[in-house]
Design a protein around this motif. Structure first.
Motif, mmCIF file in Angstrom:
data_model
loop_
_atom_site.group_PDB
_atom_site.id
_atom_site.type_symbol
_atom_site.label_atom_id
_atom_site.label_comp_id
_atom_site.label_asym_id
_atom_site.label_seq_id
_atom_site.Cartn_x
_atom_site.Cartn_y
_atom_site.Cartn_z
ATOM 1 N N MET A 1 39.435 45.506 52.674
ATOM 2 C CA MET A 1 41.060 44.906 52.380
ATOM 3 C C MET A 1 41.687 43.849 52.080
ATOM 4 N N SER A 2 42.105 42.887 50.973
ATOM 5 C CA SER A 2 42.261 41.824 50.913
ATOM 6 C C SER A 2 43.490 41.813 51.896
ATOM 7 N N ASN A 3 44.329 40.791 51.685
ATOM 8 C CA ASN A 3 45.368 40.209 52.941
ATOM 9 C C ASN A 3 46.582 41.023 52.522
ATOM 10 N N SER A 4 46.639 41.322 51.222
ATOM 11 C CA SER A 4 47.153 42.724 50.568
ATOM 12 C C SER A 4 47.714 43.548 50.837
ATOM 13 N N GLY A 5 46.389 43.830 51.790
ATOM 14 C CA GLY A 5 45.726 45.635 51.569
ATOM 15 C C GLY A 5 45.733 45.970 50.109
ATOM 16 N N MET A 6 45.516 45.806 49.039
ATOM 17 C CA MET A 6 44.909 45.549 47.727
ATOM 18 C C MET A 6 43.325 46.121 47.922
ATOM 19 N N ALA A 7 42.767 47.347 47.647
ATOM 20 C CA ALA A 7 41.497 47.407 47.260
ATOM 21 C C ALA A 7 41.048 45.972 46.577
ATOM 22 N N ILE A 8 42.130 45.551 45.215
ATOM 23 C CA ILE A 8 40.707 44.866 44.736
ATOM 24 C C ILE A 8 42.563 43.643 44.052
ATOM 25 N N ARG A 9 42.202 42.655 43.932
ATOM 26 C CA ARG A 9 42.545 41.770 43.766
ATOM 27 C C ARG A 9 42.890 40.464 42.224
ATOM 28 N N PRO A 10 43.077 41.553 41.446
ATOM 29 C CA PRO A 10 42.554 40.539 40.063
ATOM 30 C C PRO A 10 42.330 38.852 39.883
ATOM 31 N N VAL A 11 43.830 38.756 40.493
ATOM 32 C CA VAL A 11 44.771 37.611 40.712
ATOM 33 C C VAL A 11 45.174 36.860 41.521
ATOM 34 N N LEU A 12 44.857 36.036 42.200
ATOM 35 C CA LEU A 12 45.814 35.675 43.929
ATOM 36 C C LEU A 12 45.400 33.918 43.753
ATOM 37 N N TRP A 13 46.397 33.387 44.551
ATOM 38 C CA TRP A 13 46.418 32.016 44.707
ATOM 39 C C TRP A 13 46.210 31.645 45.546
ATOM 40 N N ASP A 14 44.309 30.789 45.917
ATOM 41 C CA ASP A 14 44.186 30.033 47.150
ATOM 42 C C ASP A 14 44.289 28.443 47.554
ATOM 43 N N GLY A 15 44.943 28.436 48.390
ATOM 44 C CA GLY A 15 46.122 26.680 48.081
ATOM 45 C C GLY A 15 46.481 26.948 46.268
ATOM 46 N N ASP A 16 45.845 25.763 46.133
ATOM 47 C CA ASP A 16 46.694 24.788 44.710
ATOM 48 C C ASP A 16 45.516 25.337 43.737
ATOM 49 N N ILE B 1 52.786 43.805 43.270
ATOM 50 C CA ILE B 1 52.072 44.920 44.105
ATOM 51 C C ILE B 1 53.455 45.945 44.588
ATOM 52 N N GLU B 2 54.865 45.706 44.970
ATOM 53 C CA GLU B 2 55.749 46.488 44.772
ATOM 54 C C GLU B 2 55.940 47.542 44.552
ATOM 55 N N VAL B 3 56.226 46.153 43.048
ATOM 56 C CA VAL B 3 56.620 47.330 42.515
ATOM 57 C C VAL B 3 56.259 48.324 41.456
ATOM 58 N N ASN B 4 54.530 47.664 41.664
ATOM 59 C CA ASN B 4 53.594 49.526 41.941
ATOM 60 C C ASN B 4 53.884 50.921 42.325
ATOM 61 N N ARG B 5 53.768 49.673 43.505
ATOM 62 C CA ARG B 5 53.986 51.239 44.324
ATOM 63 C C ARG B 5 55.176 51.881 44.644
ATOM 64 N N ALA B 6 56.531 51.336 44.530
ATOM 65 C CA ALA B 6 57.215 52.325 43.808
ATOM 66 C C ALA B 6 57.537 52.925 42.376
ATOM 67 N N ILE B 7 57.059 52.889 41.382
ATOM 68 C CA ILE B 7 56.071 53.701 40.145
ATOM 69 C C ILE B 7 55.424 54.544 41.256
ATOM 70 N N GLY B 8 54.406 53.875 41.195
ATOM 71 C CA GLY B 8 53.694 55.594 42.197
ATOM 72 C C GLY B 8 54.500 55.861 42.569
#
Ligand SMILES: CSC[C@H]1O[C@H](OP(=O)(O)O)[C@H](O)[C@@H]1O
Length: 355
Positions: A1-16, A138-145
């Protein structure tokens, strides 16, 4: 799991650097494109390295944050003029999904609300806002779920179309977010995923996500959905959305309308799962939604190989519009919106999230 606890991260920031999982290579290869310029982020949207209305919106916001860094301006007025042109360029990347317009507007508000802090500080706030939007999604999607999981039967079968999963969002999913939440609750249902020609979001992306998490699923051809409904193999349909108008009409991947008509014919509930950032309150009806037309080559070729004779003319309308009368409910982060849609959508847009 990535740092967001997500099984998959389609997009993310890595520094700049904004990293985009290249979904054209899935399920065979997980490769991230490093976007260090607005052009690279916009290109990733246009060529569908990233796709799915919310994920496109998040990438658009990142393109704005990257582009703001590129603006050469000694004063805020000059910065604003160039910034507005940047926003217009980003919004044009793909026309149908509303989340792109919505996300760019969130970024523009950051600038408008912080004009006095200086250009460098504004640029930093835009980078922060872009990352915050991913975490909020991510939080909005969890609420949808959480709101939607009860539409999934304890046992039985749910049909879904295209990919409205973690890969189409910040990482949890809308339609697949509902399915994930029901699975996490211990329900023993089965998923039928339509392959979704021609980009094959279903076979390549939805099956990738469901198999990764051990959620029982079967891939079917798009043209098998009606027969399975006729044979009473499907209990409910849950799909995503790219743009929802004020009256509840829904733009989604081409083929969704056909599923909705079939579901109604067979008295099967048809739900749309989407965050409120997909709802366009300025469009009153679905026939006002711009429908993206993509190159016919995306139909006549598969994996770079022709599957139609040379000279074939192909029409690729990437989305269609399902009238609200076919929609059993719109599952959002503030509840399931039902008819009368115009009134209840207006009320939902006024609610605080999670209530
Ligand atoms: C959660 S929105 C997903 C939505 O986006 C897809 O379109 P595309 O893959 O072309 O971006 C499809 O309409 C999905 O339902």
């Amino acid at each position: 799991m990535s740092n967001s606890g997500m099984a998959i991260r389609p997009v993310l920031w890595d520094g700049d650097v904004f990293r985009v999982l290249d979904q054209r290579l899935l399920p065979h290869k997980e490769h991230y494109i490093d976007c260090d310029t607005s052009d690279k982020a916009i290109r990733a949207i246009k060529n569908m390295a990233v796709r799915g209305a919310p994920a496109v919106g998040l990438t658009g916001a990142a393109a704005v944050a990257l582009g703001a860094r590129e603006i050469d301006a000694r004063d805020v007025d000059t910065f604003m003029k160039k910034f507005d042109r940047l926003c217009d360029r980003v919004k044009r990347a793909r026309p149908t999904g509303y989340n792109l317009e919505w996300a760019v507007e969130q970024m523009r508000l950051v600038v408008v609300e912080n004009l006095s802090i200086g250009i460098d500080a504004i640029v930093e706030k835009l980078r922060e806002k872009s990352e915050a939007l991913i975490n909020e999604d991510i939080e909005v999607n969890r609420a949808i779920g959480a709101w939607g999981k009860d539409v999934i039967p304890a046992e039985g079968a749910v049909l879904t179309y295209c990919n409205a999963g973690g890969l189409a969002t910040g990482g949890y999913g809308t339609a697949l977010g509902v399915i994930r939440a029901a699975w996490e609750e211990g329900k023993k249902f089965h998923v039928f995923a339509c392959e979704t020609r021609p980009y094959l979001q279903g076979s390549r992306l939805t099956m990738f996500e469901l198999l990764k998490e051990g959620i029982p699923a079967t891939l079917i051809t798009d043209n098998a959905a009606g027969f399975l409904m006729q044979k009473k193999k499907i209990n409910v349909v849950v799909v995503g959305a790219d743009r929802i108008t004020a009256n509840g009409d829904v733009a989604n991947k081409i083929g969704t309308y056909s599923l909705a008509v079939l579901a109604k014919t067979h008295n099967i509930p048809f739900y749309v799962a989407a965050p409120r950032s997909t709802i366009d309150p300025m469009k009153s009806r679905g026939d006002q939604i711009p429908i993206e037309e993509r190159p016919g080559r995306e139909i006549t070729h598969l994996g770079g190989k022709a599957i139609a004779p040379a000279g074939t003319e192909a029409l690729y309308l990437a989305f269609d519009v399902t009238p609200s009368r076919y929609v059993s409910g719109i599952i959002t982060e503030v509840g399931i919106i039902t008819r009368p849609y115009t009134r209840n959508i207006r009320l939902a847009l006024q609610k605080e999230a999670g209530k």
